[in-house]
Design an enzyme around this catalytic site. Structure first.
Site, PDB file in Angstrom:
ATOM      1  N   CYS A 128       0.813  -1.221   0.000  1.00 19.38           N
ATOM      2  CA  CYS A 128       0.000   0.000   0.000  1.00 19.38           C
ATOM      3  C   CYS A 128       0.842   1.264   0.000  1.00 19.38           C
ATOM      4  CB  CYS A 128      -0.918  -0.052   1.204  1.00 19.38           C
ATOM      5  SG  CYS A 128      -1.613  -1.700   1.391  1.00 19.38           S
ATOM      6  N   HIS A 268      -2.974   6.214   4.409  1.00 17.13           N
ATOM      7  CA  HIS A 268      -3.401   4.941   3.809  1.00 17.13           C
ATOM      8  C   HIS A 268      -4.585   4.402   4.606  1.00 17.13           C
ATOM      9  CE1 HIS A 268      -3.717   1.003   2.332  1.00 17.13           C
ATOM     10  NE2 HIS A 268      -3.084   0.404   3.318  1.00 17.13           N
ATOM     11  N   ASN A 298      -9.601  -1.499   2.480  1.00 17.92           N
ATOM     12  CA  ASN A 298      -8.198  -1.262   2.139  1.00 17.92           C
ATOM     13  C   ASN A 298      -8.018  -1.517   0.649  1.00 17.92           C
ATOM     14  OD1 ASN A 298      -5.454  -1.386   1.737  1.00 17.92           O
ATOM     15  ND2 ASN A 298      -5.039  -2.646   3.550  1.00 17.92           N
TER      16      ASN A 298
HETATM   17  N1  ACO Z   1     -14.258 -12.220  11.632  1.00 22.15           N
HETATM   18  C1  ACO Z   1     -14.293 -12.756  12.857  1.00 22.15           C
HETATM   19  N2  ACO Z   1     -13.196 -13.154  13.530  1.00 22.15           N
HETATM   20  C2  ACO Z   1     -12.016 -12.993  12.919  1.00 22.15           C
HETATM   21  C3  ACO Z   1     -11.915 -12.446  11.629  1.00 22.15           C
HETATM   22  C4  ACO Z   1     -13.100 -12.051  10.991  1.00 22.15           C
HETATM   23  N3  ACO Z   1     -13.097 -11.502   9.764  1.00 22.15           N
HETATM   24  N4  ACO Z   1     -10.625 -12.401  11.284  1.00 22.15           N
HETATM   25  C5  ACO Z   1      -9.914 -12.907  12.303  1.00 22.15           C
HETATM   26  N5  ACO Z   1     -10.768 -13.275  13.290  1.00 22.15           N
HETATM   27  C6  ACO Z   1     -10.434 -13.877  14.566  1.00 22.15           C
HETATM   28  C7  ACO Z   1      -9.147 -14.647  14.515  1.00 22.15           C
HETATM   29  O1  ACO Z   1      -9.370 -15.961  14.098  1.00 22.15           O
HETATM   30  C8  ACO Z   1      -8.696 -14.568  15.938  1.00 22.15           C
HETATM   31  O2  ACO Z   1      -9.422 -15.502  16.692  1.00 22.15           O
HETATM   32  P1  ACO Z   1      -8.714 -16.290  17.922  1.00 22.15           P
HETATM   33  O3  ACO Z   1      -8.389 -15.216  18.903  1.00 22.15           O
HETATM   34  O4  ACO Z   1      -9.786 -17.213  18.359  1.00 22.15           O
HETATM   35  O5  ACO Z   1      -7.528 -16.936  17.347  1.00 22.15           O
HETATM   36  C9  ACO Z   1      -9.162 -13.199  16.339  1.00 22.15           C
HETATM   37  O6  ACO Z   1     -10.227 -12.833  15.481  1.00 22.15           O
HETATM   38  C10 ACO Z   1      -8.082 -12.163  16.134  1.00 22.15           C
HETATM   39  O7  ACO Z   1      -8.369 -11.245  17.048  1.00 22.15           O
HETATM   40  P2  ACO Z   1      -7.312 -10.145  17.300  1.00 22.15           P
HETATM   41  O8  ACO Z   1      -5.953 -10.622  17.004  1.00 22.15           O
HETATM   42  O9  ACO Z   1      -7.567  -9.557  18.624  1.00 22.15           O
HETATM   43  O10 ACO Z   1      -7.718  -9.108  16.177  1.00 22.15           O
HETATM   44  P3  ACO Z   1      -7.135  -7.700  16.044  1.00 22.15           P
HETATM   45  O11 ACO Z   1      -7.800  -6.777  16.986  1.00 22.15           O
HETATM   46  O12 ACO Z   1      -5.643  -7.731  15.999  1.00 22.15           O
HETATM   47  O13 ACO Z   1      -7.639  -7.306  14.603  1.00 22.15           O
HETATM   48  C11 ACO Z   1      -6.830  -7.070  12.399  1.00 22.15           C
HETATM   49  C12 ACO Z   1      -7.191  -8.044  13.500  1.00 22.15           C
HETATM   50  C13 ACO Z   1      -8.072  -6.301  11.979  1.00 22.15           C
HETATM   51  C14 ACO Z   1      -6.295  -7.836  11.194  1.00 22.15           C
HETATM   52  C15 ACO Z   1      -5.787  -6.089  12.934  1.00 22.15           C
HETATM   53  O14 ACO Z   1      -4.724  -6.773  13.514  1.00 22.15           O
HETATM   54  C16 ACO Z   1      -5.258  -5.189  11.880  1.00 22.15           C
HETATM   55  O15 ACO Z   1      -5.976  -4.378  11.302  1.00 22.15           O
HETATM   56  N6  ACO Z   1      -3.957  -5.272  11.602  1.00 22.15           N
HETATM   57  C17 ACO Z   1      -3.406  -4.517  10.532  1.00 22.15           C
HETATM   58  C18 ACO Z   1      -3.741  -5.228   9.290  1.00 22.15           C
HETATM   59  C19 ACO Z   1      -3.500  -4.383   8.120  1.00 22.15           C
HETATM   60  O16 ACO Z   1      -3.642  -3.189   8.110  1.00 22.15           O
HETATM   61  N7  ACO Z   1      -3.105  -5.013   7.081  1.00 22.15           N
HETATM   62  C20 ACO Z   1      -2.747  -4.268   5.959  1.00 22.15           C
HETATM   63  C21 ACO Z   1      -2.839  -5.119   4.824  1.00 22.15           C
HETATM   64  S1  ACO Z   1      -1.928  -4.608   3.525  1.00 22.15           S
HETATM   65  C22 ACO Z   1      -1.486  -3.046   3.730  1.00 22.15           C
HETATM   66  O17 ACO Z   1      -2.325  -2.207   3.984  1.00 22.15           O
HETATM   67  C23 ACO Z   1      -0.118  -2.688   3.559  1.00 22.15           C
END
Ligand code: ACO
Length: 341
Positions: A128, A268, A298
């Protein structure tokens, strides 16, 4: 802050100012809501909204590709600039989801637009951060003599990721954004850009299958490994907040201003919580941070130019405003641009 690989610093001179002559953007018509996702995988509107702020995203139609979306955004940017494709001296496309593997999307775009036989190339793989990096490259090319450079950020992610992986699939949407940059004219000047890379964190956001390390195989096709985005969400989150905030502080300092002087930050759009955390760390209130992640999710390299185009169209930007673009992406890359309207 380390890793400021800009032309101006290498030359030990004032940053060469380049101008933004036109803005463009494109989103596909089809809307996919969180409830639509909940019908496909084990997720919910509550979870997605609370964790990311995303309510819906756009999904490309079957007859759309990275090229068609790029061309739509590019034509609007050219129109906004009052220019035609023949006026372009260079074309840069930032994308991680190209039209085909080889050649690059920019080659197709040069032909599709009817541009002259000018240099056209992709900046790929920076996730991104690609668009802001490409703006930095464009200003260097303008300093070297190019009069007008088209910079596109585009992503058609929905067709290329694993739709059964709820942890990544729900985050993304398809879109394109574009600017035409030039030596003079237009409404805005790019005063400076900072950019950096920490390749030691490549593993926190990566798609491993399909390159020379792990070539595409029948086994990959069977398991869908070629669509598996490996993401350590929490580490990406932390790095994103740290790097985007630091890059904003750094770029405003480089142009002799402070964070208080910023009229609007266009970050972003990965996650509303990341955006909020950047605002909080910088001490910038919500009104000075542009957000559309709720409507588009995103959109990778498209996210910053799309948000910028929208902010301009919605009159969120006035002449005299200092606008700062900031992005992070797989690599791990970051970049920020100070833009004076
Ligand atoms: N729906 C329901 N539950 C989910 C989902 C979903 N779509 N996705 C993951 N979960 C579950 C997982 O299985 C996990 O369950 P577990 O605890 O039983 O193993 C749990 O939710 C994960 O919970 P957390 O780790 O507390 O989630 P978090 O608050 O960290 O949020 C997220 C996850 C949204 C991915 C966050 O970490 C985030 O936004 N990180 C940055 C990601 C990002 O910006 N990526 C960029 C991609 S590319 C770019 O932009 C460069």
């Amino acid at each position: 802050m380390d890793g400021m690989g800009t032309l101006a610093r290498l030359a030990g001179e004032e940053a060469p100012v380049s101008h933004i002559l036109g803005f463009g953007g494109y989103v596909p018509e089809r809307v996919m809501t969180n409830d639509d996702w909940a019908a496909l995988v084990d997720t919910s509107d509550e979870w997605i909204t609370a964790r990311t702020g995303i309510k819906e995203r756009r999904i490309a139609a079957d007859d759309e590709t990275t090229l068609t979306m790029s061309a739509n955004a590019a034509r609007l940017a050219l129109e906004d600039a009052g220019l035609g494709p023949q006026d372009l001296d260079e074309i840069i496309v930032a994308t991680d989801t190209p039209e085909v593997y080889t050649p690059d999307t920019a080659s197709f775009l040069q032909h599709d637009l009817g541009a002259r036989e000018v240099p056209a190339y992709d900046l790929g793989g920076s996730g991104c951060a690609g668009f802001v990096q490409a703006v930095d490259v464009a200003r260097a090319r303008i300093a070297m003599g190019a009069e007008r450079v088209l910079v596109v950020g585009v992503e058609l992610i929905s067709r290329l990721i694993n739709k059964t992986d709820r942890a990544t699939a729900v985050l993304f949407g398809d879109a394109a954004g574009a600017v035409v940059m030039g030596r003079s004219g237009g409404r805005a000047q790019v005063l400076d850009v900072v950019a950096g890379t920490d390749g030691s964190k490549a593993e926190i956001l990566t798609l491993l299958t399909g390159g020379s390390r792990h070539p595409f195989t029948m086994e990959a096709a069977r398991t869908g490994a070629h669509q598996d985005l490996v993401m350590d969400g929490r580490r990406v989150f932390k790095e994103a907040v740290h790097r985007m905030s630091a890059a904003v502080e750094d770029v405003v300092a480089r142009v002799g201003r402070t964070v208080d002087d910023i009229s609007l930050i266009v970050p972003h759009q990965a996650n509303k919580r990341i955006i909020d955390a950047v605002g909080a760390r910088l001490g910038v209130d919500d009104e000075r941070v542009y957000v559309n992640v709720d409507r588009y999710g995103n959109t990778g390299s498209a996210s910053v130019p799309l948000a910028l185009w929208e902010a301009v169209r919605r009159d969120r930007v006035s002449d005299g405003d200092l606008v700062v673009l900031t992005a992070f992406g797989a690599g791990f890359h970051w970049a920020a641009a100070a833009v004076q309207f």
